[in-house]
Design a protein around this motif. Structure first.
Motif, PDB file in Angstrom:
ATOM      1  N   ASP A 143       0.826  -1.202   0.000  1.00  0.00           N
ATOM      2  CA  ASP A 143       0.000   0.000   0.000  1.00  0.00           C
ATOM      3  C   ASP A 143       0.862   1.255   0.000  1.00  0.00           C
ATOM      4  OD1 ASP A 143       1.027   0.032   2.546  1.00  0.00           O
ATOM      5  OD2 ASP A 143      -0.871  -0.417   3.558  1.00  0.00           O
ATOM      6  N   VAL A 144       0.207   2.398   0.158  1.00  0.00           N
ATOM      7  CA  VAL A 144       0.885   3.691   0.107  1.00  0.00           C
ATOM      8  C   VAL A 144       1.922   3.826   1.210  1.00  0.00           C
ATOM      9  CG1 VAL A 144       0.518   6.162   0.464  1.00  0.00           C
ATOM     10  CG2 VAL A 144      -0.974   4.912  -1.088  1.00  0.00           C
ATOM     11  N   ASP A 304     -17.032   9.945  -1.362  1.00  0.00           N
ATOM     12  CA  ASP A 304     -16.638   8.813  -2.205  1.00  0.00           C
ATOM     13  C   ASP A 304     -15.377   9.146  -2.998  1.00  0.00           C
ATOM     14  OD1 ASP A 304     -18.759   7.412  -1.266  1.00  0.00           O
ATOM     15  OD2 ASP A 304     -20.066   7.827  -2.974  1.00  0.00           O
ATOM     16  N   ALA A 305     -15.292  10.408  -3.428  1.00  0.00           N
ATOM     17  CA  ALA A 305     -14.124  10.823  -4.217  1.00  0.00           C
ATOM     18  C   ALA A 305     -12.848  10.725  -3.389  1.00  0.00           C
ATOM     19  CB  ALA A 305     -14.315  12.253  -4.719  1.00  0.00           C
ATOM     20  N   GLN A 306     -12.942  11.077  -2.097  1.00  0.00           N
ATOM     21  CA  GLN A 306     -11.765  11.000  -1.230  1.00  0.00           C
ATOM     22  C   GLN A 306     -11.379   9.541  -0.996  1.00  0.00           C
ATOM     23  OE1 GLN A 306     -12.047  13.548   2.148  1.00  0.00           O
ATOM     24  NE2 GLN A 306     -10.198  12.787   3.111  1.00  0.00           N
ATOM     25  N   SER A 307     -12.364   8.692  -0.755  1.00  0.00           N
ATOM     26  CA  SER A 307     -12.080   7.266  -0.591  1.00  0.00           C
ATOM     27  C   SER A 307     -11.508   6.685  -1.880  1.00  0.00           C
ATOM     28  CB  SER A 307     -13.367   6.524  -0.210  1.00  0.00           C
ATOM     29  OG  SER A 307     -13.885   7.020   0.995  1.00  0.00           O
ATOM     30  N   LYS A 308     -12.081   7.124  -3.007  1.00  0.00           N
ATOM     31  CA  LYS A 308     -11.600   6.663  -4.310  1.00  0.00           C
ATOM     32  C   LYS A 308     -10.142   7.075  -4.523  1.00  0.00           C
ATOM     33  CE  LYS A 308     -12.447   7.419  -9.257  1.00  0.00           C
ATOM     34  NZ  LYS A 308     -13.240   8.205 -10.238  1.00  0.00           N
ATOM     35  N   ALA A 309      -9.810   8.294  -4.082  1.00  0.00           N
ATOM     36  CA  ALA A 309      -8.439   8.780  -4.236  1.00  0.00           C
ATOM     37  C   ALA A 309      -7.466   7.913  -3.451  1.00  0.00           C
ATOM     38  CB  ALA A 309      -8.354  10.237  -3.767  1.00  0.00           C
ATOM     39  N   GLU A 310      -7.864   7.555  -2.226  1.00  0.00           N
ATOM     40  CA  GLU A 310      -6.992   6.726  -1.400  1.00  0.00           C
ATOM     41  C   GLU A 310      -6.832   5.325  -1.996  1.00  0.00           C
ATOM     42  OE1 GLU A 310      -8.756   6.926   2.411  1.00  0.00           O
ATOM     43  OE2 GLU A 310      -8.304   9.049   2.689  1.00  0.00           O
ATOM     44  N   LYS A 311      -7.939   4.794  -2.528  1.00  0.00           N
ATOM     45  CA  LYS A 311      -7.872   3.469  -3.167  1.00  0.00           C
ATOM     46  C   LYS A 311      -7.015   3.525  -4.430  1.00  0.00           C
ATOM     47  CE  LYS A 311     -12.372   1.961  -1.401  1.00  0.00           C
ATOM     48  NZ  LYS A 311     -13.794   1.712  -1.733  1.00  0.00           N
ATOM     49  N   LEU A 312      -7.171   4.623  -5.189  1.00  0.00           N
ATOM     50  CA  LEU A 312      -6.366   4.786  -6.406  1.00  0.00           C
ATOM     51  C   LEU A 312      -4.888   4.854  -6.059  1.00  0.00           C
ATOM     52  CD1 LEU A 312      -6.178   5.319  -9.477  1.00  0.00           C
ATOM     53  CD2 LEU A 312      -6.505   7.747  -8.985  1.00  0.00           C
ATOM     54  N   ALA A 313      -4.588   5.631  -5.000  1.00  0.00           N
ATOM     55  CA  ALA A 313      -3.192   5.746  -4.573  1.00  0.00           C
ATOM     56  C   ALA A 313      -2.628   4.383  -4.192  1.00  0.00           C
ATOM     57  CB  ALA A 313      -3.092   6.719  -3.399  1.00  0.00           C
ATOM     58  N   SER A 339      15.193   7.096  -9.066  1.00  0.00           N
ATOM     59  CA  SER A 339      14.471   8.182  -9.736  1.00  0.00           C
ATOM     60  C   SER A 339      13.018   7.793  -9.977  1.00  0.00           C
ATOM     61  CB  SER A 339      15.140   8.520 -11.078  1.00  0.00           C
ATOM     62  OG  SER A 339      16.415   9.065 -10.880  1.00  0.00           O
ATOM     63  N   VAL A 340      12.812   6.520 -10.289  1.00  0.00           N
ATOM     64  CA  VAL A 340      11.441   6.028 -10.496  1.00  0.00           C
ATOM     65  C   VAL A 340      10.709   5.935  -9.164  1.00  0.00           C
ATOM     66  CG1 VAL A 340      10.048   4.077 -11.288  1.00  0.00           C
ATOM     67  CG2 VAL A 340      12.070   4.777 -12.589  1.00  0.00           C
ATOM     68  N   LEU A 341      11.405   5.396  -8.134  1.00  0.00           N
ATOM     69  CA  LEU A 341      10.773   5.208  -6.832  1.00  0.00           C
ATOM     70  C   LEU A 341      10.416   6.535  -6.168  1.00  0.00           C
ATOM     71  CD1 LEU A 341       9.990   2.963  -4.805  1.00  0.00           C
ATOM     72  CD2 LEU A 341      12.248   3.265  -3.741  1.00  0.00           C
ATOM     73  N   MET A 342      11.203   7.568  -6.461  1.00  0.00           N
ATOM     74  CA  MET A 342      10.974   8.878  -5.845  1.00  0.00           C
ATOM     75  C   MET A 342       9.670   9.513  -6.300  1.00  0.00           C
ATOM     76  SD  MET A 342      13.307   9.604  -3.675  1.00  0.00           S
ATOM     77  CE  MET A 342      13.020  11.339  -3.486  1.00  0.00           C
ATOM     78  N   VAL A 343       9.142   9.053  -7.434  1.00  0.00           N
ATOM     79  CA  VAL A 343       7.893   9.634  -7.954  1.00  0.00           C
ATOM     80  C   VAL A 343       6.718   8.928  -7.278  1.00  0.00           C
ATOM     81  CG1 VAL A 343       6.518  10.123  -9.996  1.00  0.00           C
ATOM     82  CG2 VAL A 343       9.019  10.152 -10.137  1.00  0.00           C
ATOM     83  N   ASP A 344       6.160   9.591  -6.277  1.00  0.00           N
ATOM     84  CA  ASP A 344       5.112   9.012  -5.442  1.00  0.00           C
ATOM     85  C   ASP A 344       3.758   9.617  -5.834  1.00  0.00           C
ATOM     86  OD1 ASP A 344       3.489   8.048  -3.504  1.00  0.00           O
ATOM     87  OD2 ASP A 344       4.574   8.911  -1.811  1.00  0.00           O
ATOM     88  N   PHE A 345       2.965   8.843  -6.594  1.00  0.00           N
ATOM     89  CA  PHE A 345       1.638   9.317  -7.014  1.00  0.00           C
ATOM     90  C   PHE A 345       0.745   9.619  -5.802  1.00  0.00           C
ATOM     91  CE2 PHE A 345       3.079   7.220 -10.819  1.00  0.00           C
ATOM     92  CZ  PHE A 345       2.468   7.899 -11.859  1.00  0.00           C
TER      93      PHE A 345
END
Length: 717
Positions: A143-144, A304-313, A339-345
């Motif tokens: 997870d995040v 729902d949008a906030q929950s969706k954002a967390e699930k998307l993350a 460099s790839v790992l540093m990009v945290d969506f």
């Protein structure tokens, strides 16, 4: 009170008395004192500098306000608890203070501390993130938290302390924002459930009723609750019978019958009848307060949008790890992999989404709308059906008597006088219209009837000069009371019912007269309905207790193609459920006691400014101005919020996706990747706080203003 005027602009006044003029709790007392006057909309105090900010109705009220302030003495400074609005303001101030402290501490650290100390602080702060990551790892959760810990650890291993510090700072702001949005939603919902009742009717052993402060009520006392009132205690019914709406407790929209020996709960409302209740629990011991405590600990209030954002993350995390692994596998270069790992969506997604929701709720408050949670704003944006109760919503709720017709042995004036005599005991709008008409015609009446019985949505029954008298709807008189009418009477009724709502008066089993009522529709209603259709509302439905002909006439005038006439309160909720069963997302707009069942079952419910207490209790959104244009504003605001969130998703994926590609090919070092990622996150966060409706509702305001001017001119004419 001594003070100095520091700001004066029309209907907004700020005065300042200096530091230590009053304490924080005394400031709440001053606010309560000022809000007792109906021409004052809002009063906000600050104990830090002794200022009082007052919003009021009209510039001419300024002199009265100054006189009130002049008369405040030290004896008037009483400690009080904050009201719901002050609690929310305090919560916002606490959030801003925490945020300011975070930013200030980081700025001081970056500017003044030596590099070794800054690195040591970064290592210390990283412990919390790493421990969360280890916890996710031992729980086999990708997870995040695991991604954040990996990115921070990777930066520290490469000695990129600045990158790790920036990432942790942004993540801490994200957590602070999430905590604030959830707490604000919880507090708003708690306040909507809280009982603002100061006095109750205490029934003595002798049977007398005494008005008593609620804090003086004890277990075992008997209190009497009347129709339309909120029950303030948990207890057992010892006398009386009533229909009690328990939607705040059970979510069930229909009222429940209560009589002697049955239990009732604080926060429920008597729709019909009266009860004497023996007190079991009061204040913090009531079931309602236990529910409020559960709300405080609930995690089910995110949009729902906030929950969706967390699930998307969370869902992106495995792909981030997989891409990092592939990069290292094919290049063998830890710098490119980092460099790839540093990009945290997740950082940007979790930060911008609650900011967008919070910003929209704050903007709604500026337009005088109270939203009980971000998820209701989201539902309003996605709804495809809106259902209006006609009276008080599409109309001004100021019905007028346009004709009184005798149908039997009583004269026209006697019909109006008797009707006013019976109706004056009830506060609904049609009763007021009949009483007002009798007063205008100087038809004074004596109390010539026994105790009256009000039957919700039907009418009133009593005994008039030893004869049963009933007044109300056609269904009530002809179906329930079996009153007969002649073909000649039917012909008159058929003619009048085409254009008017009709109140029927029956005495001793005979139809004695009818009163024709008109309730003019709001000037802005037709335009608002048309605009809502343009904004994506596919189905506009009107519910009314009027006859078919009157309902059809109103619907035609407003451009409404779907309507239901002669609807009873219990039918409204069923109609909403049928629409939901057909896959519709339904908004219900209402204002009366009899709208509460439908408001409770709708996907999102809206109450108007002058709504009944129970309508405001049940509704998810309360409009604090008496203007249907707010429904348009609300639709644009809620839709704009979702557009902003979706736009942020696209930007985050576009920017961070580009950074990943550049990092994979070694075109961007980890430090630069981190800086661009952090800068873009802050930029998108700033955009998320931007007003959705700035300048977009000016046209509606102009139309509304023109409509108000026209109504005033008509009234004066």
């Amino acid at each position: 009170m001594k003070y100095q005027i520091v700001y004066d602009n029309g209907t907004r006044l700020r005065v300042r008395s200096g530091r230590n003029a009053f304490t924080k709790t005394e400031g709440y007392g001053i606010s309560s004192l000022l809000l007792e006057y109906d021409f004052i909309n809002e009063a906000v105090t600050s104990h830090r500098n002794g200022s009082i900010l007052i919003h009021y109705h009209h510039p001419k009220d300024k002199s009265k306000i100054l006189q009130i302030l002049n008369n405040i003495s030290i004896n008037d400074l009483k400690d009080e608890k904050p009201n719901s609005k002050q609690q929310l303001k305090d919560l916002s101030n606490q959030f801003l203070l925490k945020l300011s402290k975070k930013i200030f501490r980081r700025a001081i650290m970056q500017i003044f501390l030596p590099v070794p100390i800054k690195n040591a602080i970064t290592l210390y702060k990283s412990i919390g993130f790493i421990m969360k990551g280890i916890d996710s790892l031992t729980s086999f959760a990708v997870d995040v938290d695991l991604l954040d810990a990996s990115a921070v650890s990777g930066s520290l291993l490469k000695k990129e302390y600045s990158s790790a510090s920036s990432m942790m700072f942004l993540l801490s702001i994200s957590d602070l924002l999430e905590e604030y949005t959830i707490q604000k939603t919880k507090d708003t919902l708690k306040n909507s459930l809280s009982l603002n009742i100061s006095t109750v009717w205490l029934v003595t052993d002798e049977g007398n009723e005494i008005s008593c402060p609620i804090e003086d009520i004890r277990k075992g006392d008997n209190v009497k609750i009347y129709m339309g009132d909120i029950i303030p205690v948990d207890g057992k019914v010892v006398s009386g019978e009533a229909m009690v709406n328990e939607s705040t407790m059970t979510g069930e929209p229909l009222a429940v019958y209560k009589n002697q020996g049955m239990t009732v709960h604080a926060g429920t409302v008597i729709e019909e009848g009266n009860l004497i209740i023996q007190v079991y629990s009061i204040n913090n011991e009531t079931r309602l307060n236990k529910i409020i405590h559960l709300i405080e600990n609930s995690e089910d209030l995110k949009a729902d949008a906030q929950s969706k954002a967390e699930k998307l993350a969370d869902s992106i995390v495995p792909y981030s790890f997989f891409t990092t692994f592939l990069t290292y596998l094919f290049t063998g270069d830890t710098t490119k992999a980092l460099s790839v790992l540093m990009v945290d969506f997740s950082c940007a997604i979790k930060l911008t989404t609650p900011l967008s929701i919070l910003s929209a709720m704050k903007e709604a408050n500026e337009y005088r709308m109270m939203i009980k949670g971000g998820k209701f704003l989201e539902k309003y944006a996605t709804a495809d059906t809106i259902v209006f109760d006609k009276t008080g919503t599409l109309t001004n709720a100021t019905p007028q008597v346009v004709d009184v017709i005798s149908m039997g042995s009583y004269s026209r004036d006697e019909i109006l006088k008797i009707s006013a005599c019976i109706e004056e005991h009830f506060a609904h709008s049609i009763a007021k219209a009949i009483v007002k008409q009798a007063e205008m015609e100087n038809l004074h009446h004596e109390e010539e009837h026994s105790e009256v019985e009000y039957i919700v949505a039907h009418g009133i029954a009593t005994t008039y000069k030893e004869k049963r008298a009933v007044i109300g709807s056609k269904h009530f008189l002809f179906d329930d009371e079996n009153i007969k009418f002649t073909s000649e009477q039917e012909s008159v009724i058929r003619e009048k019912i085409e254009d008017h709502s009709i109140v029927y008066l029956g005495i001793d089993g005979k139809l004695e007269g009818i009163i024709c009522i008109d309730d003019p529709v709001r000037e802005e209603a037709e335009h608002v309905i048309s605009e809502l259709k343009n904004l994506g509302i596919e189905n506009v439905i009107m519910l009314t207790g009027d006859s078919e002909n009157a309902a059809r006439s109103t619907a035609k005038r407003l451009g409404i193609t779907q309507y239901k006439s002669q609807v009873l309160p219990e039918d409204k909720a069923s109609i909403i459920e049928e629409l939901q069963g057909d896959g519709k997302t339904v908004i219900m707009v209402g204002d009366g006691i009899n709208d509460s069942p439908a408001l409770a079952v709708a996907d999102v419910s809206v109450s108007m400014m002058h709504s009944s207490d129970i309508a405001r209790e049940v509704s998810d959104i309360s409009l604090l101005s008496d203007n249907l244009f707010d429904l348009i504003t609300l639709r644009k605001l809620s839709a704009g919020m979702l557009d902003k969130i979706n736009s942020n998703y696209r930007r985050i994926i576009g920017i961070n996706g580009s950074l990943i590609v550049l990092g994979m090919f070694g075109l961007m070092p980890p430090s630069m990747s981190s800086y661009i990622h952090n800068f873009s996150t802050m930029a998108l966060s700033a955009l998320s706080t931007k007003s959705v409706l700035k300048g977009e509702v000016e046209d509606e305001d102009k139309v509304s203003l023109i409509a108000d001017i026209a109504k005033n001119e008509i009234a004066e004419a």
